[in-house]
Write a protein that holds these residues in place. Structure first.
Motif, PDB file in Angstrom:
ATOM      1  N   ASP A 148       0.892  -1.164   0.000  1.00  0.00           N
ATOM      2  CA  ASP A 148       0.000   0.000   0.000  1.00  0.00           C
ATOM      3  C   ASP A 148       0.932   1.216   0.000  1.00  0.00           C
ATOM      4  OD1 ASP A 148      -2.945   0.830   0.259  1.00  0.00           O
ATOM      5  OD2 ASP A 148      -2.044   2.007   1.846  1.00  0.00           O
ATOM      6  N   THR A 194      -3.177  -1.922  -9.953  1.00  0.00           N
ATOM      7  CA  THR A 194      -4.225  -1.011  -9.478  1.00  0.00           C
ATOM      8  C   THR A 194      -4.486   0.066 -10.530  1.00  0.00           C
ATOM      9  OG1 THR A 194      -3.494  -1.489  -7.243  1.00  0.00           O
ATOM     10  CG2 THR A 194      -4.990   0.365  -7.506  1.00  0.00           C
ATOM     11  N   GLU A 255       1.596  16.769  -6.631  1.00  0.00           N
ATOM     12  CA  GLU A 255       2.439  15.958  -5.744  1.00  0.00           C
ATOM     13  C   GLU A 255       2.573  16.671  -4.402  1.00  0.00           C
ATOM     14  OE1 GLU A 255       4.321  13.441  -4.701  1.00  0.00           O
ATOM     15  OE2 GLU A 255       3.403  12.046  -6.093  1.00  0.00           O
ATOM     16  N   ASN A 331      -7.847   5.376  -1.680  1.00  0.00           N
ATOM     17  CA  ASN A 331      -8.899   4.965  -0.756  1.00  0.00           C
ATOM     18  C   ASN A 331      -9.390   6.168   0.036  1.00  0.00           C
ATOM     19  OD1 ASN A 331      -9.230   2.053  -1.019  1.00  0.00           O
ATOM     20  ND2 ASN A 331      -7.095   1.916  -0.336  1.00  0.00           N
TER      21      ASN A 331
HETATM   22  P1  NAD Z   1       2.539   5.444  -3.095  1.00  0.00           P
HETATM   23  O1  NAD Z   1       3.212   5.648  -1.782  1.00  0.00           O
HETATM   24  O2  NAD Z   1       3.200   4.613  -4.131  1.00  0.00           O
HETATM   25  O3  NAD Z   1       2.218   6.857  -3.771  1.00  0.00           O
HETATM   26  C1  NAD Z   1       1.557   7.911  -3.144  1.00  0.00           C
HETATM   27  C2  NAD Z   1       1.968   9.176  -3.899  1.00  0.00           C
HETATM   28  O4  NAD Z   1       1.197  10.266  -3.405  1.00  0.00           O
HETATM   29  C3  NAD Z   1       3.444   9.528  -3.694  1.00  0.00           C
HETATM   30  O5  NAD Z   1       4.019   9.862  -4.936  1.00  0.00           O
HETATM   31  C4  NAD Z   1       3.379  10.710  -2.739  1.00  0.00           C
HETATM   32  O6  NAD Z   1       4.483  11.599  -2.907  1.00  0.00           O
HETATM   33  C5  NAD Z   1       2.070  11.354  -3.142  1.00  0.00           C
HETATM   34  N1  NAD Z   1       1.479  12.167  -2.100  1.00  0.00           N
HETATM   35  C6  NAD Z   1       1.475  11.972  -0.762  1.00  0.00           C
HETATM   36  N2  NAD Z   1       0.820  12.959  -0.139  1.00  0.00           N
HETATM   37  C7  NAD Z   1       0.392  13.792  -1.102  1.00  0.00           C
HETATM   38  C8  NAD Z   1      -0.349  15.003  -1.097  1.00  0.00           C
HETATM   39  N3  NAD Z   1      -0.779  15.550   0.041  1.00  0.00           N
HETATM   40  N4  NAD Z   1      -0.620  15.601  -2.280  1.00  0.00           N
HETATM   41  C9  NAD Z   1      -0.183  15.062  -3.438  1.00  0.00           C
HETATM   42  N5  NAD Z   1       0.528  13.921  -3.509  1.00  0.00           N
HETATM   43  C10 NAD Z   1       0.804  13.299  -2.346  1.00  0.00           C
HETATM   44  O7  NAD Z   1       1.083   4.896  -2.743  1.00  0.00           O
HETATM   45  P2  NAD Z   1       0.110   4.061  -3.674  1.00  0.00           P
HETATM   46  O8  NAD Z   1       0.362   2.620  -3.435  1.00  0.00           O
HETATM   47  O9  NAD Z   1       0.127   4.620  -5.048  1.00  0.00           O
HETATM   48  O10 NAD Z   1      -1.299   4.382  -2.965  1.00  0.00           O
HETATM   49  C11 NAD Z   1      -2.022   5.568  -3.242  1.00  0.00           C
HETATM   50  C12 NAD Z   1      -3.472   5.370  -2.814  1.00  0.00           C
HETATM   51  O11 NAD Z   1      -4.018   4.249  -3.516  1.00  0.00           O
HETATM   52  C13 NAD Z   1      -3.684   5.077  -1.328  1.00  0.00           C
HETATM   53  O12 NAD Z   1      -4.927   5.612  -0.937  1.00  0.00           O
HETATM   54  C14 NAD Z   1      -3.755   3.556  -1.304  1.00  0.00           C
HETATM   55  O13 NAD Z   1      -4.462   3.073  -0.166  1.00  0.00           O
HETATM   56  C15 NAD Z   1      -4.523   3.309  -2.581  1.00  0.00           C
HETATM   57  N6  NAD Z   1      -4.362   1.945  -3.132  1.00  0.00           N
HETATM   58  C16 NAD Z   1      -3.146   1.437  -3.433  1.00  0.00           C
HETATM   59  C17 NAD Z   1      -3.062   0.157  -3.978  1.00  0.00           C
HETATM   60  C18 NAD Z   1      -1.748  -0.457  -4.418  1.00  0.00           C
HETATM   61  O14 NAD Z   1      -1.788  -1.528  -5.035  1.00  0.00           O
HETATM   62  N7  NAD Z   1      -0.608   0.146  -4.167  1.00  0.00           N
HETATM   63  C19 NAD Z   1      -4.220  -0.602  -4.166  1.00  0.00           C
HETATM   64  C20 NAD Z   1      -5.462  -0.042  -3.857  1.00  0.00           C
HETATM   65  C21 NAD Z   1      -5.515   1.244  -3.337  1.00  0.00           C
END
Ligand code: NAD
Length: 470
Positions: A148, A194, A255, A331
């Motif tokens: 995640d 995803t 970002e 999410n």
């Molecule tokens: P990640 O850590 O790979 O990426 C998150 C990104 O968001 C990073 O680039 C970070 O710099 C950026 N970020 C953080 N705070 C921010 C803000 N305030 N404004 C703008 N950008 C910001 O995480 P991910 O795995 O891509 O997950 C992102 C979302 O998707 C989460 O809600 C996670 O629960 C959901 N999700 C992820 C997966 C998965 O397979 N990784 C599956 C389902 C849902």
């Protein structure tokens, strides 16, 4: 003073209640489905840089109506028990919506991974994993984590190795976690899954002109102006696929350090490379930059894709959101109050519990691959190719003409693991969207796609409980 909006967990529960109220369930069953079954909080220390560092983590099990329970582990400096419980509940509903036979769980470790070296992170992750394994919060038949926010294949490999070290006798040990690197028992297409699932869902939405019209849009994905928040695992892949394969225009990327704008459309690969090199988007050439990233959520566009974290669209900024369609790749990006407000304004929301289910869907494929100890396509790929060649030979003999080369290569291509994973994922996302829209359109009391998706989840889970006789 602004009214306090509900927390992430409260929002998920209220969305659940709204859907449950449209169903005629036995007394108490909705409460049982909604409740988190258990949560384990652990504090542990790891010694490095000549001092003791104490960490706090959680693993919550929301529903065990199917086993194993499934859900990612998040590394974030702000994660808390409320978040983990909300995310675990969403996992239960998500799996039910896309017909993945798992219960829901989620984990979190309060840590900013950027502040530690790789060596330190490995020690911390392995120690956290040990604590969870000791209590069966990681176990291939009971509880199977995945990546995640803040975690990825590297952390999953450390967790899998820790479990195997503690349970060398377990033949299925490698199935204790998904999202592993390919060489460690992972599956092709998991990293992109995803984002790929979000793309397939959007493509399916645009196959229904009446749904598109209801959102105040027309035509297909080509040329649609998109704003995306978060260029991490999910955001990067969905933005890249929409830009490169669907000809959509990524007009803004938000970002942590601010947002970029370009009317001509941004190159997602180039912005991503800049982000990797500089740790932010500031300084990217041929685009306008603003430090006030949140303001870009309100930019003029067709589709807004929050793909970073929860609680981004609240009653504070909802009145200024101009996107017609909000695609919840993250999410919980929209609070309960904002969700109601946006619906009243005629905005269409593709809800998180459906839209970002591509990750858990491909995790399910990986878990099956691990249990069967064989790569998908290994037995039948060459057989399919031979069948294709036999069809070509038969056609050529019957027609007395040779089949053109481009048809030959299509017909003699046997599906490899990536082909099969993408095919299974596309089928899952398309079928789930069709089911959700069907419920939304056929029942007057269901006002939107989110409520429809919760109704699907609640109906399936309640059936499981009733049939189990509990
Ligand atoms: P990640 O850590 O790979 O990426 C998150 C990104 O968001 C990073 O680039 C970070 O710099 C950026 N970020 C953080 N705070 C921010 C803000 N305030 N404004 C703008 N950008 C910001 O995480 P991910 O795995 O891509 O997950 C992102 C979302 O998707 C989460 O809600 C996670 O629960 C959901 N999700 C992820 C997966 C998965 O397979 N990784 C599956 C389902 C849902």
């Amino acid at each position: 003073m602004a009214k306090r909006e509900h927390t992430f967990k409260e929002s998920v529960d209220l969305m659940f209640d709204r859907a449950a109220a449209t169903l005629d369930l036995p007394t108490g069953l909705a409460d049982q489905i909604k409740a988190n079954n258990n949560v384990y909080q652990v504090r542990f220390f790891v010694k490095f840089r000549d001092s003791y560092h104490i960490f706090t983590g959680w693993r919550s099990v929301h529903s065990e109506h199917r086993l194993p329970v499934k859900g990612g582990i998040r590394f974030s400096p702000t994660v808390d028990q409320d978040d983990v419980e909300a995310l675990a509940a969403l996992m239960t509903y998500k799996c039910a919506i896309v017909d993945v036979p798992f219960g829901g769980s989620k984990g979190g470790l309060r840590i900013d991974p950027r502040k530690f070296t790789e060596f330190e992170l490995e020690r911390i992750t392995r120690r956290f994993a040990q604590e969870l394994i000791k209590k069966d919060y990681i176990n291939p038949s009971q509880n199977v984590p995945a990546p995640d926010m803040g975690t990825g294949p590297r952390e999953m490999a450390w967790i899998a190795d820790t479990y195997q070290t503690l349970h060398p006798e377990d033949l299925n040990a490698i199935a204790c976690v998904t999202g592993k690197p390919l060489s460690q028992g992972g599956i092709e297409g998991r990293v992109e899954a995803t984002g790929r699932g979000v793309q397939y869902a959007l493509q399916e939405f645009f196959r229904h002109p009446e749904d598109v019209k209801r959102a105040g849009l027309e035509g297909g994905l080509g040329g649609k102006k998109i704003v995306i928040q978060g260029l991490g695992n999910v955001g990067f892949h969905v933005a890249k696929f929409l830009e490169e394969e669907d000809d959509a225009k990524i007009v803004s990327i938000i970002e942590r350090d601010g947002a970029l704008f370009s009317d001509q459309g941004l190159s997602v690969e180039k912005v991503f490379a800049h982000l990797q090199e500089h740790g932010g988007v500031k300084g990217f050439e041929n685009a306008t930059y603003t430090q006030d990233g949140a303001s870009a959520l309100e930019a003029e566009c067709d589709i807004l894709i929050p793909a970073a974290l929860e609680g981004q669209i609240t009653l504070q900024n909802a009145p200024r959101i101009r996107a017609h369609l909000i695609a919840e790749a993250a999410n919980g990006p929209v609070t309960y109050e904002a969700d109601n407000y946006l619906r009243e304004q005629g905005k269409v929301i593709l809800p998180d519990a459906f839209l970002n289910a591509g990750g858990v869907t491909v995790s399910y494929f990986e878990w099956i691959k691990n249990l069967s100890h064989i790569r998908f396509g290994r037995l039948d790929r060459r057989h399919e190719e031979i069948r294709g060649q036999q069809i070509i030979d038969a056609l050529e003999e019957l027609l007395g003409k040779s089949v053109p080369d481009h048809l030959k290569s299509n017909l003699t291509h046997g599906g490899d693991e990536l082909d099969l994973v993408r095919s299974g994922l596309e089928d899952t996302m398309r079928t789930a969207y069709q089911n959700i829209r069907e419920i939304h359109l056929s029942r007057d009391e269901i006002p939107d796609l989110r409520t429809a998706s919760f109704v699907i989840a609640i109906e399936k889970i309640s059936r499981a409980y009733i049939e189990m006789g509990l």
